[in-house]
Design an enzyme around this catalytic site. Structure first.
Site, PDB file in Angstrom:
ATOM      1  N   GLU A  41       1.619  -0.540  -5.070  1.00 49.82           N
ATOM      2  CA  GLU A  41       0.632   0.473  -5.478  1.00 49.82           C
ATOM      3  C   GLU A  41       1.358   1.797  -5.697  1.00 49.82           C
ATOM      4  O   GLU A  41       1.715   2.487  -4.737  1.00 49.82           O
ATOM      5  CB  GLU A  41      -0.444   0.653  -4.403  1.00 49.82           C
ATOM      6  CG  GLU A  41      -1.561   1.584  -4.852  1.00 49.82           C
ATOM      7  CD  GLU A  41      -1.963   2.656  -3.853  1.00 49.82           C
ATOM      8  OE1 GLU A  41      -2.947   3.358  -4.119  1.00 49.82           O
ATOM      9  OE2 GLU A  41      -1.283   2.830  -2.816  1.00 49.82           O
ATOM     10  N   ASP A  75       0.837  -1.195   0.000  1.00 52.20           N
ATOM     11  CA  ASP A  75       0.000   0.000   0.000  1.00 52.20           C
ATOM     12  C   ASP A  75       0.880   1.256   0.000  1.00 52.20           C
ATOM     13  O   ASP A  75       1.903   1.305   0.692  1.00 52.20           O
ATOM     14  CB  ASP A  75      -0.884  -0.019   1.260  1.00 52.20           C
ATOM     15  CG  ASP A  75      -1.749   1.221   1.372  1.00 52.20           C
ATOM     16  OD1 ASP A  75      -2.653   1.370   0.531  1.00 52.20           O
ATOM     17  OD2 ASP A  75      -1.512   2.042   2.289  1.00 52.20           O
TER      18      ASP A  75
HETATM   19  C1  ARE Z   1      -8.592   9.144   6.163  1.00 50.03           C
HETATM   20  C2  ARE Z   1      -9.353  10.437   5.924  1.00 50.03           C
HETATM   21  C3  ARE Z   1      -8.384  11.618   5.885  1.00 50.03           C
HETATM   22  C4  ARE Z   1      -7.549  11.655   7.176  1.00 50.03           C
HETATM   23  C5  ARE Z   1      -6.830  10.322   7.333  1.00 50.03           C
HETATM   24  C6  ARE Z   1      -6.033  10.230   8.609  1.00 50.03           C
HETATM   25  O1  ARE Z   1     -10.076  10.356   4.697  1.00 50.03           O
HETATM   26  O2  ARE Z   1      -9.159  12.817   5.817  1.00 50.03           O
HETATM   27  O3  ARE Z   1      -6.591  12.684   7.097  1.00 50.03           O
HETATM   28  O4  ARE Z   1      -7.805   9.254   7.334  1.00 50.03           O
HETATM   29  O5  ARE Z   1      -6.882  10.262   9.712  1.00 50.03           O
HETATM   30  C7  ARE Z   1      -7.464   5.373   2.645  1.00 50.03           C
HETATM   31  C8  ARE Z   1      -8.517   6.440   2.306  1.00 50.03           C
HETATM   32  C9  ARE Z   1      -8.202   7.771   2.956  1.00 50.03           C
HETATM   33  C10 ARE Z   1      -7.980   7.584   4.439  1.00 50.03           C
HETATM   34  C11 ARE Z   1      -6.796   6.630   4.589  1.00 50.03           C
HETATM   35  C12 ARE Z   1      -6.424   6.365   6.052  1.00 50.03           C
HETATM   36  O6  ARE Z   1      -8.573   6.599   0.905  1.00 50.03           O
HETATM   37  O7  ARE Z   1      -9.333   8.636   2.767  1.00 50.03           O
HETATM   38  O8  ARE Z   1      -7.728   8.840   5.045  1.00 50.03           O
HETATM   39  O9  ARE Z   1      -7.172   5.360   4.033  1.00 50.03           O
HETATM   40  O10 ARE Z   1      -7.504   5.852   6.744  1.00 50.03           O
HETATM   41  C13 ARE Z   1      -2.535   8.842  -2.869  1.00 50.03           C
HETATM   42  C14 ARE Z   1      -1.509   7.762  -2.560  1.00 50.03           C
HETATM   43  C15 ARE Z   1      -2.094   6.370  -2.643  1.00 50.03           C
HETATM   44  C16 ARE Z   1      -3.375   6.242  -1.808  1.00 50.03           C
HETATM   45  C17 ARE Z   1      -4.341   7.329  -2.299  1.00 50.03           C
HETATM   46  C18 ARE Z   1      -5.651   7.316  -1.490  1.00 50.03           C
HETATM   47  O11 ARE Z   1      -0.406   7.891  -3.432  1.00 50.03           O
HETATM   48  O12 ARE Z   1      -1.129   5.456  -2.145  1.00 50.03           O
HETATM   49  O13 ARE Z   1      -3.737   8.623  -2.137  1.00 50.03           O
HETATM   50  N1  ARE Z   1      -3.944   4.898  -1.868  1.00 50.03           N
HETATM   51  C19 ARE Z   1      -3.727   3.928  -0.763  1.00 50.03           C
HETATM   52  C20 ARE Z   1      -4.982   3.110  -0.469  1.00 50.03           C
HETATM   53  C21 ARE Z   1      -6.033   4.000   0.164  1.00 50.03           C
HETATM   54  C22 ARE Z   1      -5.535   4.452   1.529  1.00 50.03           C
HETATM   55  C23 ARE Z   1      -4.091   4.746   1.569  1.00 50.03           C
HETATM   56  C24 ARE Z   1      -3.260   4.517   0.493  1.00 50.03           C
HETATM   57  C25 ARE Z   1      -3.505   5.092   2.863  1.00 50.03           C
HETATM   58  O14 ARE Z   1      -5.415   2.466  -1.608  1.00 50.03           O
HETATM   59  O15 ARE Z   1      -7.286   3.378   0.295  1.00 50.03           O
HETATM   60  O16 ARE Z   1      -6.268   5.636   1.920  1.00 50.03           O
HETATM   61  O17 ARE Z   1      -3.154   3.845   3.472  1.00 50.03           O
HETATM   62  C26 ARE Z   1      -2.916  11.645  -7.340  1.00 50.03           C
HETATM   63  C27 ARE Z   1      -1.583  11.032  -6.988  1.00 50.03           C
HETATM   64  C28 ARE Z   1      -1.772   9.770  -6.132  1.00 50.03           C
HETATM   65  C29 ARE Z   1      -2.662  10.069  -4.941  1.00 50.03           C
HETATM   66  C30 ARE Z   1      -4.005  10.597  -5.440  1.00 50.03           C
HETATM   67  C31 ARE Z   1      -4.975  10.907  -4.315  1.00 50.03           C
HETATM   68  O18 ARE Z   1      -3.584  10.812  -8.261  1.00 50.03           O
HETATM   69  O19 ARE Z   1      -0.864  10.689  -8.147  1.00 50.03           O
HETATM   70  O20 ARE Z   1      -0.531   9.296  -5.689  1.00 50.03           O
HETATM   71  O21 ARE Z   1      -2.877   8.827  -4.245  1.00 50.03           O
HETATM   72  O22 ARE Z   1      -3.775  11.793  -6.192  1.00 50.03           O
HETATM   73  O23 ARE Z   1      -4.482  11.922  -3.523  1.00 50.03           O
END
Ligand code: ARE
Length: 474
Positions: free
Chosen positions: A233, A207
């Site tokens: 990812e 992740d």
């Molecule tokens: C939640 C709340 C936030 C709060 C946080 C901490 O929504 O408001 O600040 O908690 O309390 C998932 C959810 C998030 C969640 C997080 C933790 O989607 O909403 O936050 O869990 O609970 C980037 C990363 C990529 C990531 C995406 C979401 O690069 O790795 O953001 N994806 C993975 C998972 C997600 C997960 C996380 C990572 C965290 O698949 O499900 O988040 O573990 C452009 C960029 C991308 C960027 C994208 C979005 O496209 O190129 O790199 O992705 O914008 O910002």
């Protein structure tokens, strides 16, 4: 056959196949995976036995198995507070039993490994299984010195994805960012991953890998057994310096460009070559690409097509599964209207163990919380055996007629979809033997197509997909 590169392997040369059988084996396993988003372990084990094994799926991507912050939202799973295997998805024993039962059904388990960060909480708290934590303190695991303090953006959050240092040393949405270059942090992560491997998992989705330096991912992976499967990812982002290609030395990567290219074909309402041809600009090599129509993030974000698009979504899955690029993973989650809504829970706060054995076999209007069961749809599941039947047969150039599109996998199978509003007859040349073939996307061979004199004509209603292959003669 599609291959997945194993940990520590020297790229394609040492590629490890997820499939146990030779291409074309009628009753073998495929390289097709399914992401069973937020499905608890007991239900997942049942799913392997009742649906996934018989359909020929090769692997499942689970939601993160470690203890997380307590809460109702699905995304609590992505805020670890310890590496105890105790979460709303089930206990350690249930996880271990699930891995064994899935293995017996011929299905490998890929666990979602959240190793870039711990919780995103600013206040101290107690995790789902009772572990006390603070933002940068996790007793018995990590102390404040184990985290990055990037000092670049005021609140330490990533602001600019065009700045590599921010992306890799600042916090992703306030999630406490582990210093994965530090020996203690690496050892702790390696111990967690080895623990999961000891229970029989085949490998990991890493992740938020973009937020970990590729060299750190490699160093962690180098400590794992050589046959551990790694899928990083790394979302390909326009103008961003951190590229998926950097992570290929550690294994495969999810290729987001594939989903984007596929989605555009449906939004445009017409198929335009060469976007669906074998020419793939901005794609990692096929044998290290994991491809998907959408995932749990993109269905809540950028994806042009999701389960809500019904037949169109089925068509996109059909084309992906018939294609020769990458290792595909079908996404199967639950319906929602509120982005944050978690899967339905039981009175004790664990996720309800709903399986797809009796669930949806096609698109419909799903109620909030209902599992979509996309991997079990009549117009999706049989494509797994299509994939086994066609093996590594060449993908022939696509043919477009009106709003329909199709292609042959040379001599082994052919597929077509119609996204228009009128019936379309689409003819493909094929080197499949003359004969009558089942339309495998209609249950019980209730519809057939004839291959005659080197051609097959698919007559399709609006929204219909059709597929034939050499292992399903009428
Ligand atoms: C939640 C709340 C936030 C709060 C946080 C901490 O929504 O408001 O600040 O908690 O309390 C998932 C959810 C998030 C969640 C997080 C933790 O989607 O909403 O936050 O869990 O609970 C980037 C990363 C990529 C990531 C995406 C979401 O690069 O790795 O953001 N994806 C993975 C998972 C997600 C997960 C996380 C990572 C965290 O698949 O499900 O988040 O573990 C452009 C960029 C991308 C960027 C994208 C979005 O496209 O190129 O790199 O992705 O914008 O910002």
């Amino acid at each position: 056959m599609m291959r997945i590169v194993a940990a520590g392997a020297a790229l394609a040369l040492a590629a490890l196949s997820l499939t146990a059988c030779a291409p074309g084996a009628a009753a073998g396993r495929s390289d097709v995976g399914v992401q069973l988003f937020q499905m608890p372990w007991t239900a997942l084990a049942d799913e392997c036995e009742s649906t996934l094994g018989p359909a020929g799926y090769g692997w499942v991507l689970t939601s993160p198995p470690q203890e997380s912050i307590a809460g109702e939202e699905w995304w609590v799973s992505y805020q670890p507070v310890s590496y105890r295997l105790e979460s709303r998805l089930g206990t350690r024993d249930e996880f271990a039993d699930m891995v064994k039962r899935c293995d017996a059904a011929g299905v490998d388990i890929i666990a979602d490994a959240v190793i870039n960060h711990m919780s995103g909480q600013s206040e101290p708290g107690t995790g789902f299984a009772g572990s006390a934590y603070e933002h940068d303190r996790y007793p018995g695991l990590y102390e404040p010195a184990d985290f990055h303090d990037c000092g670049l953006t005021g609140d330490n959050d990533i602001r600019d994805y065009r700045d590599r240092e921010q992306v890799q040393n600042c916090e992703l949405v306030n999630l406490a960012d582990l210093d994965t270059a530090a020996p203690h942090v690496r050892d702790t992560i390696v111990a967690y991953l080895n623990d999961l491997l000891s229970l029989g998992v085949a490998g990991f989705r890493i992740d938020a890998a973009k937020h970990i330096a590729a060299t750190d991912v490699e160093a962690i992976v180098a400590e794992l057994p050589d046959d551990a499967i790694i899928m990083s990812e790394v979302i390909r982002g326009s103008g961003e310096p951190v590229l998926p290609e950097e992570y290929l030395a550690a294994g495969s990567v999810f290729e987001f460009t594939y989903a984007r290219d596929l989605g555009i074909q449906f939004v445009a309402g017409a198929f335009t070559e060469p976007d669906l041809s074998t020419e793939r600009p901005q794609h990692v090599p096929s044998d290290q690409a994991i491809v998907f129509v959408d995932n749990h993030d993109t269905e809540r974000g950028e994806s042009q097509i999701t389960y809500r698009d019904g037949d169109t979504y089925a068509m996109a899955n059909v084309l992906m599964l018939a294609d020769d690029y990458g290792t595909p993973v079908v996404y199967s989650g639950y319906a929602y209207t509120d982005r944050d809504m978690g899967a339905p829970t039981t009175a004790s706060g664990t996720i309800e163990p709903v399986t797809c054995a009796e669930g949806a076999r096609g698109p419909q209007d799903f109620a909030d919380g209902e599992r979509t069961c996309v991997h079990a749809w009549d117009a999706v599941a049989p494509m797994v055996k299509f994939r086994i039947a066609v093996g590594d047969a060449a993908r022939m150039p696509g043919v477009t007629v009106a709003d329909a599109y199709g292609f042959e996998r040379e001599g082994k199978g052919a597929v077509a979809v119609n996204q228009g509003t009128d019936e379309v007859a689409l003819t493909l040349s094929t080197s499949m033997p003359d004969g009558i073939y089942c339309d495998v996307l209609v249950a019980d061979c209730a519809a057939t197509f004839a291959v005659k004199d080197g051609a097959v004509t698919f007559t399709m209603a609006p929204g219909q997909s059709a597929a034939i292959h050499v292992d399903a003669r009428g």
